[in-house]
Design a protein around this motif. Structure first.
Motif, PDB file in Angstrom:
ATOM      1  N   TYR B   9      -3.845  -8.776   3.812  1.00 13.51           N
ATOM      2  CA  TYR B   9      -3.758  -7.660   2.532  1.00 13.51           C
ATOM      3  C   TYR B   9      -2.641  -8.363   1.569  1.00 13.51           C
ATOM      4  N   PHE B  20      -9.585  -3.839  -2.531  1.00 15.52           N
ATOM      5  CA  PHE B  20     -10.588  -4.006  -1.866  1.00 15.52           C
ATOM      6  C   PHE B  20     -10.632  -2.928  -0.569  1.00 15.52           C
ATOM      7  N   ASP B  21     -11.773  -3.011   0.396  1.00 12.05           N
ATOM      8  CA  ASP B  21     -11.829  -2.065   1.416  1.00 12.05           C
ATOM      9  C   ASP B  21     -10.781  -2.525   2.374  1.00 12.05           C
ATOM     10  N   ARG B  22     -10.187  -1.530   3.288  1.00 10.67           N
ATOM     11  CA  ARG B  22      -9.307  -1.918   4.270  1.00 10.67           C
ATOM     12  C   ARG B  22     -10.068  -2.739   5.283  1.00 10.67           C
ATOM     13  N   ARG B  23      -9.271  -3.693   6.106  1.00  8.26           N
ATOM     14  CA  ARG B  23     -10.057  -4.393   7.088  1.00  8.26           C
ATOM     15  C   ARG B  23      -9.775  -4.094   8.336  1.00  8.26           C
ATOM     16  N   SER B 190      -7.855   7.836   0.062  1.00  9.46           N
ATOM     17  CA  SER B 190      -7.269   6.505  -0.262  1.00  9.46           C
ATOM     18  C   SER B 190      -6.785   5.337   0.344  1.00  9.46           C
ATOM     19  N   LYS B 192      -8.543   4.284   2.515  1.00  5.58           N
ATOM     20  CA  LYS B 192      -9.531   3.171   2.956  1.00  5.58           C
ATOM     21  C   LYS B 192      -9.652   1.977   1.985  1.00  5.58           C
ATOM     22  N   THR B 193      -8.877   2.043   0.905  1.00  6.86           N
ATOM     23  CA  THR B 193      -8.642   0.824   0.032  1.00  6.86           C
ATOM     24  C   THR B 193      -7.302   0.500  -0.137  1.00  6.86           C
TER      25      THR B 193
END
Lengths: 311, 311
Positions: B9, B20-23, B190, B192-193
């Protein structure tokens, strides 16, 4: 400074003095003038108790849009941008407030003469009325600052010479009022008490007080007592909703931390029997765009105030 | 500064990069560990969707009162007043926050080992957990300042070296949360991003960021987009209510303009499988009271965590 013999509401004093009961009625009409107006007896009783009323869907979506479009148009109108009553963002042509808007905008002028509104005003003030102050506000998302607790009457009395509590404010939302974009907060019932404020008023105080009010803020002990007794309310509703509030009702607004802007129309009716005198704080009067002294004849209702008309 | 190869991140960058989308998963347990915990499948689905859950009446009134009394006691306790993690009002002994409170207060320590809570934590994090940060907060009426929008994980990652999104915050109200005393506002969904933030982190940034966060604030475009898509929520409820929120959920709070103080307990669980590394911003680690690196062994539930006990 000595308190004038005709000063019913001494304020801006050097030492704290206790709050006291208002010396004017809340609703000034009686008999037929009270019972035959557009506000029901239930609404009048609520206004008398709380010092405000809220109505959703007062203006239709199309009219709301026209007022919002007007605001955008003003940003390209040199005569409005140069007007003394126009407050812009530092370094930008983004308008925060246009004061005296009823004298600049034909649409706003027609709104203030709307028969529905004037009939309510006559019912509340018990007389004919004129516009003491008007403005259109734009509070951008993220940035909009809050405003500390105050009574408008306290300022109008001290700085504009409004003698008695016989005025009423109309605030019409041009954007949705949510709990998150800094809505108007009111202390219901606070209009029944006058809280004298401490501190001498400097000349031209309005130049800083429009940004952050430091004088005319009630002491925390009285504020706490009233909030404990009455609570706090913040009416929310869709664009087009109307809040009517009595001139002495304590109100405030928090910062707008949401991304969503907050715009509204704001206009104050004063009774023609409550004409401004010399300011009770002893200073010279504020500019006309803050406290109108020129056009104080009774407003006459328009037969058909078509707010959708161009201009 | 170069981005480390193990940095999932990247943030505090010199130039803006897209969100970007969470990993990482939002809920880290699966199978029996997921289905047999105290949170129902409905609650888990809501947490997965919104990034938070709110429960009224989590602590009883008597326990709430004991924690509030503790806060008053701390103001006369020199060892707590002298503690590095204690933030007082300028020039006064009025406490604003006591960080690391789980190491100072036996009652708070027992609360963090409460079996009801730890079972929820295990269900959400899919492992055992320890306390990354804890504090008790006191926001006085009229004065309490707001906090700008941010993701806690963004700071914990950059400044504490928390590698992955596998932590969860518990906030328990010791006073009623109303719309007017600066309640926690969250953007559901939120979490998720990940929004990388711009700006190099100065050494000892925490000394100013505890008062006003200037770094680690997402850009307005991404904030607006998420607020437009998901809205904003501010759970309100009586003293004793609990909000559980995921470490990457964007949240903020407005100023407390009411006369009513706002106190709460706040504690963060991090997975024992997500131990802190060197801070990803490249600075030295923040003090232990902000990001615990010493006592990171799995917490064991107390058989009967009697929070009413003296001390």
């Amino acid at each position: 400074m000595e308190t004038r013999a005709d000063d019913f509401y001494p304020t801006r004093l050097e030492r704290p003095v206790p709050a006291f009961d208002r010396r004017d009625p809340v609703i000034h009409s009686s008999g037929n003038a009270r019972t035959e107006g557009p506000l029901s007896e239930t609404e009048l009783a609520r206004y008398e108790r709380d010092g405000f009323l809220a109505f959703n869907n007062f203006l239709d979506a199309d009219t709301v849009k026209r007022f919002r479009d007007d605001l955008r148009t003003y940003e390209n109108d040199d005569s409005i941008l140069r007007s003394e009553g126009t407050i812009t963002e530092p370094g930008k042509q983004e308008i925060r407030s246009v004061f005296g808007i009823h004298e600049l905008s034909d649409r706003f002028d027609r709104l203030t003469r709307d028969g529905r509104i004037l009939d309510m005003v006559h019912q509340l003030l018990g007389s004919e009325a004129y516009i003491h102050q008007s403005r259109i506000n734009f509070k951008p998302g993220f940035h909009g600052k809050g405003f500390d607790w105050h009574s408008d009457f306290e300022t109008w009395h001290a700085e504009d010479g409004m003698p008695r509590m016989r005025a009423v404010s109309f605030s019409i939302a041009l954007t949705d009022n949510t709990p998150f974009n800094g809505p108007l907060m009111l202390i219901p019932g606070s209009h029944k008490t006058f809280v004298p404020c401490v501190g001498r008023t400097p000349e031209d105080n309005y130049q800083s007080s429009l940004k952050k009010q430091e004088l005319g803020v009630p002491n925390h002990r009285d504020l706490q007592q009233m909030a404990d007794q009455y609570g706090i309310q913040a009416p929310t509703g869709p664009a087009g909703s109307l809040i009517i509030f009595e001139c002495n009702t304590l109100h405030a607004s928090n910062a707008n931390m949401s991304p969503w802007p907050r715009s509204n129309l704001f206009f104050v009716y004063n009774s023609v029997e409550n004409q401004l005198q010399q300011p009770f704080c002893g200073n010279k009067p504020r500019p006309e765009f803050l406290g109108n002294r020129t056009n104080s004849r009774a407003l006459k209702p328009l037969a058909t105030p078509d707010l959708r008309r161009t201009g």
